[in-house]
Design a protein around this motif. Structure first.
Motif, mmCIF file in Angstrom:
data_model
loop_
_atom_site.group_PDB
_atom_site.id
_atom_site.type_symbol
_atom_site.label_atom_id
_atom_site.label_comp_id
_atom_site.label_asym_id
_atom_site.label_seq_id
_atom_site.Cartn_x
_atom_site.Cartn_y
_atom_site.Cartn_z
ATOM 1 N N LEU A 181 0.827 -1.212 0.000
ATOM 2 C CA LEU A 181 0.000 0.000 0.000
ATOM 3 C C LEU A 181 0.858 1.259 0.000
ATOM 4 C CD1 LEU A 181 -2.807 -0.875 2.577
ATOM 5 C CD2 LEU A 181 -3.124 -0.399 0.171
ATOM 6 N N LEU A 182 1.818 1.284 0.931
ATOM 7 C CA LEU A 182 2.652 2.489 1.046
ATOM 8 C C LEU A 182 3.765 2.527 -0.006
ATOM 9 C CD1 LEU A 182 2.863 3.204 4.878
ATOM 10 C CD2 LEU A 182 1.326 4.136 3.176
ATOM 11 N N ALA A 183 3.850 1.486 -0.834
ATOM 12 C CA ALA A 183 4.802 1.528 -1.950
ATOM 13 C C ALA A 183 4.219 2.361 -3.098
ATOM 14 C CB ALA A 183 5.101 0.114 -2.433
ATOM 15 N N ARG A 184 2.952 2.766 -2.963
ATOM 16 C CA ARG A 184 2.309 3.625 -3.980
ATOM 17 C C ARG A 184 2.601 5.085 -3.635
ATOM 18 N NH1 ARG A 184 0.933 -0.768 -7.017
ATOM 19 N NH2 ARG A 184 1.055 -2.356 -5.417
ATOM 20 N N PRO A 185 2.305 5.982 -4.558
ATOM 21 C CA PRO A 185 2.510 7.402 -4.228
ATOM 22 C C PRO A 185 1.435 7.902 -3.264
ATOM 23 C CG PRO A 185 1.679 7.163 -6.463
ATOM 24 C CD PRO A 185 1.889 5.784 -5.954
ATOM 25 N N LEU A 186 1.408 7.306 -2.094
ATOM 26 C CA LEU A 186 0.355 7.572 -1.108
ATOM 27 C C LEU A 186 0.987 8.130 0.170
ATOM 28 C CD1 LEU A 186 -2.687 6.995 -0.223
ATOM 29 C CD2 LEU A 186 -1.817 4.833 0.648
ATOM 30 N N PRO A 187 0.685 9.386 0.527
ATOM 31 C CA PRO A 187 1.232 9.920 1.775
ATOM 32 C C PRO A 187 0.660 9.166 2.985
ATOM 33 C CG PRO A 187 0.330 11.679 0.400
ATOM 34 C CD PRO A 187 -0.131 10.378 -0.190
ATOM 35 N N ARG A 188 1.465 9.045 4.024
ATOM 36 C CA ARG A 188 1.015 8.282 5.202
ATOM 37 C C ARG A 188 -0.234 8.899 5.847
ATOM 38 N NH1 ARG A 188 5.972 5.600 8.638
ATOM 39 N NH2 ARG A 188 7.053 4.647 6.890
ATOM 40 N N GLY A 189 -0.322 10.227 5.818
ATOM 41 C CA GLY A 189 -1.484 10.900 6.404
ATOM 42 C C GLY A 189 -2.771 10.496 5.711
ATOM 43 N N LEU A 190 -2.719 10.389 4.399
ATOM 44 C CA LEU A 190 -3.889 10.016 3.608
ATOM 45 C C LEU A 190 -4.297 8.570 3.915
ATOM 46 C CD1 LEU A 190 -5.102 12.029 1.615
ATOM 47 C CD2 LEU A 190 -4.096 10.726 -0.234
ATOM 48 N N PHE A 191 -3.285 7.737 4.136
ATOM 49 C CA PHE A 191 -3.533 6.332 4.462
ATOM 50 C C PHE A 191 -4.308 6.228 5.785
ATOM 51 C CE2 PHE A 191 -1.968 2.592 6.837
ATOM 52 C CZ PHE A 191 -2.456 1.580 6.020
ATOM 53 N N VAL A 192 -3.838 6.960 6.812
ATOM 54 C CA VAL A 192 -4.499 6.918 8.124
ATOM 55 C C VAL A 192 -5.920 7.483 8.008
ATOM 56 C CG1 VAL A 192 -4.417 7.753 10.508
ATOM 57 C CG2 VAL A 192 -2.320 7.064 9.387
ATOM 58 N N LEU A 193 -6.058 8.587 7.282
ATOM 59 C CA LEU A 193 -7.370 9.208 7.117
ATOM 60 C C LEU A 193 -8.326 8.253 6.395
ATOM 61 C CD1 LEU A 193 -8.883 11.852 7.667
ATOM 62 C CD2 LEU A 193 -8.136 12.677 5.442
ATOM 63 N N GLY A 194 -7.843 7.583 5.368
ATOM 64 C CA GLY A 194 -8.673 6.627 4.631
ATOM 65 C C GLY A 194 -9.124 5.488 5.521
ATOM 66 N N LYS A 195 -8.203 5.001 6.348
ATOM 67 C CA LYS A 195 -8.547 3.922 7.285
ATOM 68 C C LYS A 195 -9.631 4.400 8.258
ATOM 69 C CE LYS A 195 -5.845 0.314 6.571
ATOM 70 N NZ LYS A 195 -6.379 -1.044 6.517
ATOM 71 N N GLY A 196 -9.446 5.620 8.763
ATOM 72 C CA GLY A 196 -10.408 6.188 9.709
ATOM 73 C C GLY A 196 -11.781 6.335 9.078
ATOM 74 N N LEU A 197 -11.812 6.824 7.853
ATOM 75 C CA LEU A 197 -13.098 6.993 7.163
ATOM 76 C C LEU A 197 -13.756 5.639 6.910
ATOM 77 C CD1 LEU A 197 -12.250 9.834 4.611
ATOM 78 C CD2 LEU A 197 -13.670 10.007 6.656
ATOM 79 N N GLY A 198 -12.926 4.625 6.662
ATOM 80 C CA GLY A 198 -13.449 3.274 6.459
ATOM 81 C C GLY A 198 -14.121 2.739 7.717
ATOM 82 N N VAL A 199 -13.464 2.957 8.857
ATOM 83 C CA VAL A 199 -14.043 2.516 10.137
ATOM 84 C C VAL A 199 -15.363 3.250 10.367
ATOM 85 C CG1 VAL A 199 -13.725 2.503 12.640
ATOM 86 C CG2 VAL A 199 -11.818 1.897 11.166
ATOM 87 N N LEU A 200 -15.354 4.547 10.089
ATOM 88 C CA LEU A 200 -16.569 5.353 10.260
ATOM 89 C C LEU A 200 -17.682 4.836 9.341
ATOM 90 C CD1 LEU A 200 -17.396 7.805 11.930
ATOM 91 C CD2 LEU A 200 -16.717 9.261 10.038
#
Lengths: 261, 247
Positions: free
Chosen positions: A89-108
């Motif tokens: 996942l993080l091998a993509r051009p994905l900032p870590r902040g966006l990853f955490v935010l996406g996870k949070g939105l998924g839980v929500l």
């Protein structure tokens, strides 16, 4: 890559997991069973117990949704580390902040799905019992519950980065269920303690969110005497939730940003 | 275009205080566009640590690593990279197609790109027609093939593959070798670590050897050919590591 799309695909994977695994259904089934039992009281001829149904259902829905949020949120990041699914996942051009935010939105999103399932039972149940739904108060209650889910999610993420998954789960549940009690104890002790103790109580009161503020089930229950909250109060509660969610979320991001994987 | 891989004076340590261990010490190398470079070393020599630092997963104590000119922590540098981790599980609750959609979307592929690319990469790794299968039913070898597929999904210019043939059966290794040859001919830059030295020998135009966290030898294509005439890369590697040769 568009940030919105990245957030959506990460959130979608979290929701997919929540829906395809069994835990969330167990929680919904257990909650619905208890609500069903409450409803069955009317079948025994004990009419006029709409309030009993309403109180039981709203409290159980709130509790079980909070349970689902904490259970889902505390394991998101630790499981990614443990199973090493985080690397591709993080091998993509994905900032870590966006990853955490996406996870949070998924839980929500998963928590909202869970809450929607509860509502699908609660509302017909109220119609069946011919009770007043108290739409405006109920709407405000649901909105505050959503804010609470966001707050719980960010808090659980922070705990999961500070402690082991088991410890984070225990602490998350403890803080949620004991927050009201902690507030009451703080009020009682305030008059009895010295300046240092008061400072400690202030710190505890402001460091921990007061989840009881997001629970309008008591007002929905007695909707004949309670009016819906005014917009300034709702705005203040929204701000309160945003500040705490933001602080916890920022804390989680700050820890995750420099974490070696 | 910038150099695909630049590693300059990389030093990485694990642990704190008395338990601090230097995993990689002052490692420097570059990989140019179109090169196929093998990265070999014994277990614990520092291969995966170097690759993780390159991908921005761990942070160097000293030195720096760059992907296409961007520091490794910068997501921009990873835009043209396909990466296969040493060990990774893939979400067991997902289907193969869903997993590739997730990774492809994060790499910036559109829905139309995904519809086109997913069957192609699954076919390339020998998983054609398994798009709808749940990953919990996949064997270890199939998971590794899927790992290669996710690295290829966005048609990256640079492939970084850690222990690329781990978990593959002889047939899988043969297919992988053919695939890497094909990618190399297509002009992709490939940097990979492997314990399969015959694979490294047949694919690479340069080999970097690491031992106890330090680069111990760099073998060019000409040297590789000369080595091949006299002895295998494996015996050359063993004699280099045991002999303690240093660059």
């Amino acid at each position: 890559m568009k940030r919105g799309r990245a957030l959506w695909v990460i959130a979608r994977s979290v929701m997919l997991e929540a829906i395809r695994r069994k835990e969330i259904y167990l929680l919904v089934a257990a909650c619905l069973l208890l609500i069903g039992l409450a409803t069955s009281v009317d079948f025994f001829g004990l009419g006029g117990l709409v309030k009993f149904y309403r109180e039981t259902a709203l409290r159980l829905m709130g509790t079980f949704t909070a349970l689902a949020v904490v259970l889902l949120a505390v394991r998101q990041l630790p499981r990614e580390f443990e199973q090493r699914t985080i690397y591709p996942l993080l091998a993509r051009p994905l900032p870590r902040g966006l990853f955490v935010l996406g996870k949070g939105l998924g839980v929500l999103g998963a928590a909202l799905f869970c809450y929607a399932l509860f509502m699908l039972i609660y509302v017909p149940g109220m119609w069946y019992l011919e009770g007043d739904l108290a739409w405006r108060l109920l709407g405000q209650h649901i909105y505050l519950q959503v804010l609470q889910m966001g707050l719980l999610t960010s808090g659980a993420f922070l705990l999961s980065l500070l402690f082991s998954p088991d410890a984070a789960l225990t602490l998350g549940l403890l803080l949620y269920f004991a927050s009201g009690l902690i507030g009451q104890v703080a009020l009682t002790l305030y008059e009895l303690t010295n300046a240092a103790g008061r400072l400690l109580l202030y710190t505890a009161t402001y460091a921990l969110p007061q989840f009881v503020l997001f629970d309008l089930s008591g007002k929905v229950l007695h909707s004949e005497i309670w009016s819906p909250l005014s917009w300034p109060v709702m705005a203040a509660l929204t701000g309160y939730a945003m500040v705490y969610s933001g602080l916890y979320g920022w804390g989680a991001y700050a820890l995750f940003r420099r974490r070696p994987l | 275009m910038s150099i695909p891989i630049q590693v300059e004076g990389l030093t990485v340590s694990y642990g704190r205080g008395a338990k601090r261990v230097r995993a990689v010490q002052e490692v420097s190398f570059t990989v140019a566009e179109g090169e196929c470079v093998g990265f070999i070393g014994a277990n614990g020599a520092g291969k995966s640590t170097t690759i993780k630092a390159l991908m921005g997963f761990i942070f160097p104590e000293q030195g720096e690593t760059r992907l296409y000119g961007a520091p490794s922590g910068d997501p921009e540098g990873r835009r043209h990279v396909g990466y296969l981790p040493e060990v990774a599980l893939y979400y067991p609750f997902m289907r193969a197609g869903e997993l590739l959609t997730l990774y492809g979307s994060l790499s910036g592929l559109t829905r139309a790109d995904l519809r086109r690319r997913i069957p192609i990469v699954l076919e390339q790794v020998g998983l054609g027609g398994r798009e709808r299968e749940l990953l919990r039913t996949f064997s270890k070898g199939m998971q590794q093939r899927l790992g290669i597929a996710q690295a290829l999904i966005a048609e990256p210019k640079l492939l970084i593959l850690d222990e690329v043939s781990a978990g593959l059966d002889p047939l899988g290794r043969h297919d992988l070798r053919a695939l890497l040859q094909e990618l190399r001919k297509a002009g992709r830059t490939i940097f990979f670590s492997s314990h399969e030295l015959s694979e490294v020998e047949s694919l690479c135009n340069r080999v970097i050897m690491i031992d106890q966290g330090r680069l111990c030898h760099e073998v060019t294509q000409a040297e590789l050919q000369a080595v091949g005439r006299k002895q295998s890369l494996e015996s050359f590697f063993i004699s280099t590591v045991r002999g303690g040769a240093a660059t």
